[in-house]
Design an enzyme around this catalytic site. Structure first.
Site, mmCIF file in Angstrom:
data_model
loop_
_atom_site.group_PDB
_atom_site.id
_atom_site.type_symbol
_atom_site.label_atom_id
_atom_site.label_comp_id
_atom_site.label_asym_id
_atom_site.label_seq_id
_atom_site.Cartn_x
_atom_site.Cartn_y
_atom_site.Cartn_z
ATOM 1 N N SER A 20 -0.817 4.419 -1.074
ATOM 2 C CA SER A 20 0.011 3.875 0.004
ATOM 3 C C SER A 20 1.480 3.647 -0.357
ATOM 4 C CB SER A 20 -0.627 2.636 0.626
ATOM 5 O OG SER A 20 -0.492 1.507 -0.175
ATOM 6 N N THR A 65 -4.024 -0.425 0.087
ATOM 7 C CA THR A 65 -3.775 -1.820 0.442
ATOM 8 C C THR A 65 -2.337 -2.265 0.167
ATOM 9 O OG1 THR A 65 -4.519 -2.614 -1.718
ATOM 10 C CG2 THR A 65 -6.181 -2.459 0.017
ATOM 11 N N ASP A 66 -1.621 -1.516 -0.691
ATOM 12 C CA ASP A 66 -0.271 -1.972 -1.070
ATOM 13 C C ASP A 66 0.679 -2.066 0.124
ATOM 14 O OD1 ASP A 66 -1.175 -2.085 -3.653
ATOM 15 O OD2 ASP A 66 -0.085 -0.319 -4.367
ATOM 16 N N THR A 95 -6.909 3.308 -2.445
ATOM 17 C CA THR A 95 -7.973 3.090 -3.437
ATOM 18 C C THR A 95 -9.353 3.399 -2.878
ATOM 19 O OG1 THR A 95 -6.672 1.490 -4.648
ATOM 20 C CG2 THR A 95 -9.031 1.272 -4.878
HETATM 21 N N1 ASP Z 1 -2.265 1.293 -5.021
HETATM 22 C C1 ASP Z 1 -3.295 1.429 -4.041
HETATM 23 C C2 ASP Z 1 -2.695 1.953 -2.747
HETATM 24 O O1 ASP Z 1 -2.112 1.171 -2.042
HETATM 25 C C3 ASP Z 1 -3.935 0.131 -3.820
HETATM 26 C C4 ASP Z 1 -5.080 0.109 -2.858
HETATM 27 O O2 ASP Z 1 -5.299 0.984 -2.055
HETATM 28 O O3 ASP Z 1 -5.807 -0.892 -2.909
HETATM 29 O O4 ASP Z 1 -2.817 3.101 -2.445
#
Ligand code: ASP
Length: 334
Positions: free
Chosen positions: A59, A92-93, A15
């Site tokens: 991710s 973050t995932d 993100t």
């Molecule tokens: N869906 C996103 C990812 O993990 C979430 C994020 O980066 O916060 O790429």
């Protein structure tokens, strides 16, 4: 202000590098590393930055093999004399899995910091630039040395071995629910309140990818375990109930798995607390221990799986794998 400190930032996506595509009204990877860094104002006063592009992946698209490639890149970069620290941007995932894998495989006293964002750059209050500047400050701080891989989000510094994503939305989603954060980022200063509980190193450049993570629930049986055995999986991690207990219908599969030298690692589906052989009924921890199930302490399932994948790349010896997971208890048991 002149600085002699140099930070390599390895961009992988997430993100932090996303914006909303107006055609589909949804966030997708879109920003270049230069565009992301351009939003971190005055960074040149703190560190010279070297950009390394690993990719621009959401991710959930990052695989264990890609994590290993990243680990090799981090090892190579951090070993350079001109580099003070390494920052890795990541979605973050699956951030906690990549950070934990890096923590287990990269051995350096220099800081390695993993960072992401919860709001993309089209949203009000994009947190990518503040998180990235906090990560850079963490990477150049002398007090960040010898702490293993660190995760910096929302001005908190957590140990990769302890941190987990706890909330789908909030900016302070990354928490160490068992022990709390190591410290905080106060402007450009890093204040540590405690040291890490323990550090582990697994010396490998390889990873075994055929490892299942299975969550137990009332009435779950051995079907999926049997499928994995028949499909030549090399290891199974089960998120057990509570203190480490399973429905009796899972026992057949577990016995069959262990008889074929496929390790079964037990962790809890509870967010905190370790598993232990407290209960003696069928499927209870005491029964599972006697069957040869390995106890994974207080690791969440997704991290126990990363650890098992790395260990299986080194050995098929179930006792050696048990020793790595049950270190504290091992001497007592044997
Ligand atoms: N869906 C996103 C990812 O993990 C979430 C994020 O980066 O916060 O790429």
């Amino acid at each position: 202000m002149q600085t002699s400190k140099k930070v390599a930032i390895i961009f992988t996506g997430g993100t932090i590098s996303m914006k909303v595509d107006p055609r589909i009204h949804a966030a997708i990877p879109a920003l270049s590393s230069e565009e992301i860094l351009g939003m971190v104002t005055n960074v040149e006063n703190f560190a010279n930055i070297e950009i390394i592009n690993f990719g621009n992946y959401p991710s959930p698209h990052i695989t264990p093999n890609m994590m290993m490639d990243l680990s090799k890149l981090v090892k190579k970069t951090i070993s350079r004399d001109d580099i003070t620290g390494v920052v890795v941007t990541h979605g973050t995932d699956t951030l906690e899995e990549t950070a934990y894998l890096l923590d287990l495989t990269v051995k350096s006293e220099k800081p390695v910091v993993v960072v992401g964002a919860m709001r993309n750059s089209s949203e009000l209050g994009y947190d990518g630039s503040s998180n990235l500047s906090a990560a850079i400050c963490t990477a150049i701080s002398d007090s960040s040395k010898n702490k293993g891989v660190l995760v910096v989000m929302n001005n908190e510094v957590n140990a990769a071995s302890e941190v987990t994503k706890t909330n789908t939305l909030s900016l302070d989603t990354f928490k160490s629910p068992e022990f709390g954060p190591l410290g905080i980022v106060d402007n450009d200063e890093i204040l540590y309140y405690r040291d890490i509980i323990s550090r582990e190193h697994i010396n490998t450049d390889n990873i075994e990818t055929k490892v299942l993570l299975l969550k137990s629930a009332p009435g779950v049986n051995s079907d999926i375990i049997n499928y994995c055995i028949d499909s030549e999986y090399k290891g199974i991690v089960i998120e057990a109930m509570g203190r480490g207990n399973l429905p009796p219908e899972m026992i057949d599969g577990i016995v069959r798995s262990i008889s074929k030298n496929i390790p079964v690692v037990l962790v809890s589906r509870c967010p905190t607390g370790r598993v232990l052989d407290t209960y003696g009924y069928e499927g209870g921890g005491n029964h599972l221990r006697k069957l040869g199930v390995i106890f994974g302490g207080n690791l969440p399932g997704q991290k126990a799986r990363i650890k098992l994948m790395l260990l299986l790349a080194k050995t098929n010896d179930m006792n050696k794998i048990r020793e790595q997971f049950e270190k504290d208890e091992y001497k007592k048991l044997n």
